[in-house]
Design a protein around this motif. Structure first.
Motif, PDB file in Angstrom:
ATOM      1  N   THR A 168       0.827  -1.213   0.000  1.00  0.00           N
ATOM      2  CA  THR A 168       0.000   0.000   0.000  1.00  0.00           C
ATOM      3  C   THR A 168       0.861   1.263   0.000  1.00  0.00           C
ATOM      4  O   THR A 168       0.533   2.248  -0.657  1.00  0.00           O
ATOM      5  N   VAL A 169       1.955   1.249   0.739  1.00  0.00           N
ATOM      6  CA  VAL A 169       2.844   2.418   0.783  1.00  0.00           C
ATOM      7  C   VAL A 169       3.753   2.369  -0.445  1.00  0.00           C
ATOM      8  O   VAL A 169       4.591   1.486  -0.573  1.00  0.00           O
ATOM      9  N   PRO A 176       5.568   3.045  -9.499  1.00  0.00           N
ATOM     10  CA  PRO A 176       4.229   3.244  -8.945  1.00  0.00           C
ATOM     11  C   PRO A 176       3.245   2.259  -9.566  1.00  0.00           C
ATOM     12  O   PRO A 176       3.045   2.255 -10.780  1.00  0.00           O
ATOM     13  N   ILE A 177       2.664   1.415  -8.728  1.00  0.00           N
ATOM     14  CA  ILE A 177       1.733   0.400  -9.216  1.00  0.00           C
ATOM     15  C   ILE A 177       0.477   0.457  -8.365  1.00  0.00           C
ATOM     16  O   ILE A 177       0.513   0.141  -7.167  1.00  0.00           O
ATOM     17  N   TYR A 178      -0.614   0.879  -8.987  1.00  0.00           N
ATOM     18  CA  TYR A 178      -1.887   0.932  -8.261  1.00  0.00           C
ATOM     19  C   TYR A 178      -3.045   0.924  -9.254  1.00  0.00           C
ATOM     20  O   TYR A 178      -2.901   1.293 -10.418  1.00  0.00           O
ATOM     21  N   THR A 179      -4.199   0.470  -8.758  1.00  0.00           N
ATOM     22  CA  THR A 179      -5.399   0.397  -9.591  1.00  0.00           C
ATOM     23  C   THR A 179      -6.367   1.533  -9.312  1.00  0.00           C
ATOM     24  O   THR A 179      -7.218   1.830 -10.141  1.00  0.00           O
ATOM     25  N   LEU A 184      -6.029   4.606  -2.794  1.00  0.00           N
ATOM     26  CA  LEU A 184      -4.680   4.469  -2.249  1.00  0.00           C
ATOM     27  C   LEU A 184      -4.352   5.620  -1.300  1.00  0.00           C
ATOM     28  O   LEU A 184      -3.837   5.401  -0.194  1.00  0.00           O
ATOM     29  N   VAL A 185      -4.662   6.829  -1.709  1.00  0.00           N
ATOM     30  CA  VAL A 185      -4.405   7.990  -0.856  1.00  0.00           C
ATOM     31  C   VAL A 185      -5.235   7.896   0.419  1.00  0.00           C
ATOM     32  O   VAL A 185      -4.759   8.198   1.520  1.00  0.00           O
ATOM     33  N   LEU A 221       2.834   9.813   0.174  1.00  0.00           N
ATOM     34  CA  LEU A 221       1.829  10.761  -0.312  1.00  0.00           C
ATOM     35  C   LEU A 221       2.465  11.805  -1.238  1.00  0.00           C
ATOM     36  O   LEU A 221       1.905  12.154  -2.276  1.00  0.00           O
ATOM     37  N   ALA A 222       3.635  12.303  -0.843  1.00  0.00           N
ATOM     38  CA  ALA A 222       4.331  13.292  -1.677  1.00  0.00           C
ATOM     39  C   ALA A 222       4.733  12.672  -3.016  1.00  0.00           C
ATOM     40  O   ALA A 222       4.683  13.334  -4.065  1.00  0.00           O
ATOM     41  N   TYR A 223       5.107  11.402  -3.006  1.00  0.00           N
ATOM     42  CA  TYR A 223       5.488  10.696  -4.234  1.00  0.00           C
ATOM     43  C   TYR A 223       4.289  10.576  -5.169  1.00  0.00           C
ATOM     44  O   TYR A 223       4.386  10.846  -6.371  1.00  0.00           O
ATOM     45  N   ILE A 224       3.147  10.201  -4.616  1.00  0.00           N
ATOM     46  CA  ILE A 224       1.938  10.086  -5.432  1.00  0.00           C
ATOM     47  C   ILE A 224       1.538  11.457  -5.967  1.00  0.00           C
ATOM     48  O   ILE A 224       1.122  11.587  -7.120  1.00  0.00           O
ATOM     49  N   ARG A 225       1.690  12.491  -5.152  1.00  0.00           N
ATOM     50  CA  ARG A 225       1.373  13.849  -5.598  1.00  0.00           C
ATOM     51  C   ARG A 225       2.274  14.253  -6.761  1.00  0.00           C
ATOM     52  O   ARG A 225       1.814  14.846  -7.749  1.00  0.00           O
ATOM     53  N   ARG A 226       3.558  13.915  -6.658  1.00  0.00           N
ATOM     54  CA  ARG A 226       4.492  14.241  -7.745  1.00  0.00           C
ATOM     55  C   ARG A 226       4.143  13.459  -9.004  1.00  0.00           C
ATOM     56  O   ARG A 226       4.150  14.015 -10.115  1.00  0.00           O
TER      57      ARG A 226
END
Length: 287
Positions: A168-169, A176-179, A184-185, A221-226
């Motif tokens: 999850t993290v 980055p691997i997510y559906t 996720l956030v 979270l910052a990574y997903i934002r970027r």
């Protein structure tokens, strides 16, 4: 390595690159509970480690799979065949565990074995709020934490204030691997709201303790934002309908994912596709 008197972490390889790994966790209670199992063949490392600590693989009572990806489920069948233990997972990911993609049952390259040892029945469905008694006062609370996959779960061992997060993290520097980025956030923010976590126990990141645990959540979270910002920028610059596969190559370069295997580009493309289709992601990231 031993994390606490009851928790052991086994760092297992994912192919020849030493930088790619997945953690398998063992909880030593009345019996042994295994959290994730690595690729097919990892059962030898798991059973060898258990014996080295003075316990016996026959004590494995339960295998919990945080989700259905092969680097977590690959040796589940072998361990179940060896011990007769029960397999537990979320119902949304259970079909892929019981009936894996046939391609996962074939060697991905010459000299390598299949990624998954075979399908295995999920004998214990795990959903939000389920409780698992491991003995010796060790009780795991099951948290539904979708996003990486629809049926991703995490586990909280309150006696040790230990959080097992699966995938999850999303650690910076990894593909980055997510559906579902919105889910996720939401899952990451849920982690950040749990007070007093002493042990952060992820799959593809190094374990951490105390304050560093919450820093890892913030970094993710910052990574997903970027990632989201880069996808928006690249999509806006692309003529016509954005091609997720083309954007995946650009995103990999921007994130400097030089050590990521080539086949991960397809997974990154799926994440990009999910990001482009997401509703309310800007608002969720801005909270």
């Amino acid at each position: 390595m031993q994390i606490t008197p009851y928790i052991h972490a086994l760092k297992t390889p994912l192919g020849p690159d030493p930088g790619r790994f997945v953690y398998v966790y063992l909880i030593y209670g009345d019996g042994i509970t295994v959290i994730d199992t690595g690729f097919n063949g990892t059962e030898k490392l798991i059973t060898g480690y258990i014996r080295s600590t003075g316990r016996d693989p026959s004590e494995i009572r339960l295998i919990i799979l945080t989700h259905a990806h092969p680097d977590h489920t690959g040796s589940a069948k072998a361990l179940r065949d060896l011990t007769g233990c029960t397999i537990a997972a979320h119902p949304l990911d259970a079909p892929s565990i019981e009936h894996p993609d046939p391609m996962l049952l074939k060697p991905p390259a010459p000299g390598m074995q299949s990624l998954v040892g075979g399908g295995v029945p999920v004998g214990r469905p795990l959903e939000e709020g389920a409780v698992i008694d491991c003995g010796n006062g060790l009780v795991l609370d099951v948290l539904s934490t979708p996003g990486h996959t629809p049926g991703s779960i995490s586990l909280f061992l309150k006696k040790e204030m230990a959080l097992f997060t699966g995938d999850t993290v999303q650690a910076p520097g990894r593909a980055p691997i997510y559906t579902d980025p919105v889910a996720l956030v939401r899952s990451l923010r849920r982690f950040a709201a749990i007070p007093g976590i002493r042990h952060y126990l992820p799959s593809h990141d190094e374990p951490a303790q105390g304050k560093e645990t919450y820093q890892r959540f913030d970094e993710s979270l910052a990574y997903i934002r970027r990632i989201h910002a880069l996808i928006k920028e690249a999509a806006a610059a692309a003529p016509g309908t954005p091609d997720p596969l083309a954007l995946a190559g650009r995103l990999s370069a921007e994130l400097e994912l030089s050590g990521v295997p080539g086949h991960h580009v397809a997974f990154i493309a799926r994440s990009i596709e999910a990001d482009l289709a997401a509703q309310g992601l800007d608002e969720r990231l801005g909270e």
